[in-house]
Scaffold this motif. Structure first.
Motif, PDB file in Angstrom:
ATOM      1  N   GLU A 205      18.195 -37.839  48.060  1.00  0.00           N
ATOM      2  CA  GLU A 205      18.201 -37.360  46.683  1.00  0.00           C
ATOM      3  C   GLU A 205      19.073 -36.127  46.533  1.00  0.00           C
ATOM      4  O   GLU A 205      19.802 -35.961  45.568  1.00  0.00           O
ATOM      5  CB  GLU A 205      16.764 -37.047  46.256  1.00  0.00           C
ATOM      6  CG  GLU A 205      16.661 -36.484  44.852  1.00  0.00           C
ATOM      7  CD  GLU A 205      15.244 -36.160  44.480  1.00  0.00           C
ATOM      8  OE1 GLU A 205      15.048 -35.335  43.578  1.00  0.00           O
ATOM      9  OE2 GLU A 205      14.332 -36.732  45.094  1.00  0.00           O
ATOM     10  N   LYS A 237      11.951 -35.437  39.760  1.00  0.00           N
ATOM     11  CA  LYS A 237      12.091 -36.496  38.758  1.00  0.00           C
ATOM     12  C   LYS A 237      10.756 -36.833  38.105  1.00  0.00           C
ATOM     13  O   LYS A 237      10.708 -37.222  36.940  1.00  0.00           O
ATOM     14  CB  LYS A 237      12.666 -37.752  39.410  1.00  0.00           C
ATOM     15  CG  LYS A 237      14.065 -37.570  39.985  1.00  0.00           C
ATOM     16  CD  LYS A 237      14.532 -38.856  40.635  1.00  0.00           C
ATOM     17  CE  LYS A 237      15.894 -38.672  41.274  1.00  0.00           C
ATOM     18  NZ  LYS A 237      16.356 -39.915  41.953  1.00  0.00           N
ATOM     19  N   ASP A 377      18.057 -39.152  35.375  1.00  0.00           N
ATOM     20  CA  ASP A 377      16.802 -38.621  35.918  1.00  0.00           C
ATOM     21  C   ASP A 377      16.183 -37.594  34.986  1.00  0.00           C
ATOM     22  O   ASP A 377      14.968 -37.474  34.894  1.00  0.00           O
ATOM     23  CB  ASP A 377      17.040 -37.998  37.292  1.00  0.00           C
ATOM     24  CG  ASP A 377      17.421 -39.028  38.329  1.00  0.00           C
ATOM     25  OD1 ASP A 377      17.078 -40.211  38.129  1.00  0.00           O
ATOM     26  OD2 ASP A 377      18.074 -38.668  39.325  1.00  0.00           O
ATOM     27  N   HIS A 378      17.036 -36.792  34.327  1.00  0.00           N
ATOM     28  CA  HIS A 378      16.535 -35.736  33.466  1.00  0.00           C
ATOM     29  C   HIS A 378      16.833 -35.984  31.998  1.00  0.00           C
ATOM     30  O   HIS A 378      16.633 -35.092  31.162  1.00  0.00           O
ATOM     31  CB  HIS A 378      17.136 -34.392  33.897  1.00  0.00           C
ATOM     32  CG  HIS A 378      16.907 -34.071  35.342  1.00  0.00           C
ATOM     33  ND1 HIS A 378      17.905 -34.164  36.295  1.00  0.00           N
ATOM     34  CD2 HIS A 378      15.795 -33.684  36.009  1.00  0.00           C
ATOM     35  CE1 HIS A 378      17.414 -33.842  37.475  1.00  0.00           C
ATOM     36  NE2 HIS A 378      16.138 -33.545  37.328  1.00  0.00           N
TER      37      HIS A 378
END
Length: 638
Positions: A205, A237, A377-378
């Motif tokens: 990651e 996440k 992811d965000h």
């Protein structure tokens, strides 16, 4: 014999000071307004001005966040310490900072967990080690700096024990913060060094790029490293994850909006409701909205947060997005860091309006862009152009809206590429500026009776701030920025003095030491802005950042809020060690800081760095227990 001081307080030689109800009311009002004034001028004026200074001097993001922005965010605690040390000569400043430490660690974590999506908050290991490590070191150094306690003091005949603060003890505190800034500035490099020493080359990651292109990956889309996303790179996440399998990933935020969406005629709203009556209710709301539209309605009064409206005839898409403020991009956690806006994406342009009354008068047309950057992811999207220094970062309320917006932005970019010099939206101009915040003195449309009463009570103070401190968000010229910084410093000193003086007089009337008022009332009052900002961040998925910011603020408060004033006072004002602090068990509160920190670490590690509601409840009970420990002995007559 009785005497009266300048505040109207009658000093009885036998029973101590007394005062009328008017004096009590005046002191409480003065303290409350001082809290509000410091918090407002910090959030609305000081932090944006410091942010502009950071950008003008090209100060690295992490360095600016740990220096200028930290000073701005913690200015109430810092100035209360300076005023108490140099002007009133009491321990209230020290008590304020020590009490703020406990409030930040326990109550900010409490609020962040309950504000997080699903009431679950995951912490990043590396960030937690950095923040907790330096905070623990600051507690140890503070205890060492306060360790010299003596009873005999030449200019004090009361016989009370005093704390002696020496130059080197104060200087080491401040110097340690310089080390903290260095670690923040080169944190990624430090992490790589430690990963090599202790084995492993980082997780997959961490090795993965921060940003990802869209699924279609148009060749014209570039995906460079976004500086702002360096902050959220280590945001787990799971803090952005959808809760309970629902489409809406902003669990808890929908309470800010009406439960029903009043959709405009001609638009098909994508609803998440399965009610059989939804079609009928939607028609009724459309009809009532068309007949009785109120000009001062906010977009949130007309749409749900999760509304995704498609107009096939106009080839447009409309939805809510949060926009990152350009005047808070160096600040980790601020209430005004993100602004909710109602966006409309047409086939050839992007526009939005703020979520406030009369929004139609504040339409903003975004300039042409040639780069789309996105982080799934965000749920972050950024639009920019190689020729413009300004870029625009948005956050989607849900993954569904994120995908739809990215797809629409790609279509618009294709249109730009096919029509290189034609039909482009206007660029930024004097008539097309982002109007992020209304003036402080603006009438609060839609406010309750209580809200209106508070507005008019505070209106004189709002007017002082409005007319004496320039708002750099509307005009960021060098002259305005300089004047804003100087004006903020002046008013923060005035506000801190008003707060300290009123609380010290209240402490005298209640016959309790100023340090006790500092660790309770003053600490909570000066820390409330951080609490609100952390809640806003946690609701948007930045819970890890909110918690780390709480520890970072604590580190700043001890190492700079105490270390810097003490260093200046002992080094340039006093002939010897500073001994103006009475030993009102303040060192015991420092020990409590260490105990509370140890409890936090143990409980967090026990659940693999994931905080749940039972953690939050435990933190709240610990804070109540601390207040009881401080206050009860004086209520029963210590």
């Amino acid at each position: 014999m009785n005497s009266t001081d300048g505040m109207g307080i009658v000093i009885d030689d036998d029973d101590g000071p007394t005062a009328s109800a008017w004096v009590w009311t005046g002191l409480i009002f003065c303290a409350a307004v001082s809290f509000w004034f410091q918090a407002t001028i910090t959030e609305e004026r000081f932090v944006p001005a410091l942010n502009v200074v950071s950008n003008r001097f090209n100060i690295p993001h992490d360095v600016a966040g740990a220096t200028l922005m930290a000073a701005g965010a913690s200015s109430p605690e810092l100035f209360s310490s300076i005023v108490a040390l140099f002007i009133t000569h009491t321990a209230l400043g020290l008590g304020t900072i020590v009490g703020s430490e406990i409030f930040n660690q326990l109550m900010i974590c409490f609020g962040s967990v309950y504000a997080a999506r699903g009431h679950r908050l995951e912490l990043d290991k590396a960030i937690l080690i950095r923040e907790v490590g330096f905070y623990a070191l600051s507690i140890v150094l503070l205890y060492w700096a306060l360790s010299d306690r003596r009873t005999a003091v030449d200019d004090d005949e009361s016989g009370k024990a005093h704390i002696y603060v020496h130059f080197w003890g104060a200087f080491v505190l401040f110097a340690t913060y310089v080390l903290y800034v260095f670690v923040c500035a080169y944190f990624e490099a430090v992490c790589k060094v430690f990963s090599k020493i202790f084995g492993g080359g980082g997780t997959e990651e961490e090795k993965a790029p921060i940003l990802q292109a869209s699924k279609r990956e148009l060749t014209s889309i570039e995906v460079p490293d976004m500086e702002y996303l360096r902050q959220v790179r280590r945001e787990p996440k799971s803090n952005f994850a959808e809760s309970s399998g629902e489409e809406n990933v902003v669990n808890g935020m929908s309470g800010l909006f009406h439960s029903l969406s009043k959709n405009r005629s001609g638009k098909a709203a994508v609803s998440h409701s399965d009610s059989k009556d939804s079609g009928i209710m939607s028609s009724i709301h459309q009809l009532s909205y068309a007949m009785f539209r109120v000009e001062s309605e906010r977009p949130s009064d007309q749409h749900e947060l999760q509304s995704l409206e498609l107009n096939e005839f106009e080839e447009s898409l409309s939805c809510f997005l949060w926009q990152k403020s350009n005047f808070y991009d160096h600040a980790k956690v601020r209430k005004n860091g993100w602004h909710l806006r109602w966006f409309t994406f047409n086939h050839d342009k992007v526009m939005s309006v703020p979520n406030r009354v009369n929004h139609d008068h504040h339409v903003f047309n975004y300039p042409v862009y040639n780069k789309i950057e996105a982080d799934r992811d965000h749920l972050l999207i950024r639009l920019s152009h190689t020729s413009y220094s300004r870029n625009y970062t948005f956050m989607a309320p849900s993954s569904k809206i994120f995908e739809a917006v990215v797809s629409k932005c790609e279509e618009i970019l294709q249109y730009y590429n096919q029509n290189d010099s034609e039909n482009k939206p206007e660029d930024l101009s004097e008539n097309n500026k982002e109007d992020e915040e209304p003036p402080l003195i603006a009438y609060p449309h839609g406010a309750s009776i209580f809200g209106l009463a508070i507005h008019f009570i505070l209106l004189p103070f709002k007017a002082i701030m409005h007319f004496t401190v320039p708002d750099v968000r509307h005009n960021d010229s060098c002259t305005n920025v300089s004047l804003a910084v100087l004006s903020c410093l002046f008013w923060l000193i005035v506000g801190s003095y008003s707060m300290v003086a009123s609380l010290e007089n209240l402490a005298d009337l209640m016959r309790i030491p100023p340090a006790v008022v500092g660790v309770t009332v003053s600490a909570a009052g000066t820390s409330l802005p951080n609490y609100v900002g952390s809640q806003c961040a946690a609701k948007q998925g930045f819970g890890n950042m909110a918690v780390s910011n709480a520890f970072g603020s604590n580190t700043f408060n001890i190492l700079v809020g105490l270390g810097l004033p003490w260093t200046l006072y002992v080094g340039f004002v006093s002939d010897g060690p500073y001994h103006g602090l009475e030993d009102d068990d303040i060192t015991k509160s420092v020990v409590i800081l260490a105990i509370v920190l140890a409890a936090f670490v143990v409980t967090a590690v026990a659940t693999k760095l994931v905080l749940y509601r039972w953690h939050a409840n435990l933190f709240a009970l610990m804070y109540i227990a601390y207040l009881s420990y401080v206050i009860v002995p004086f209520l029963v007559g210590k």
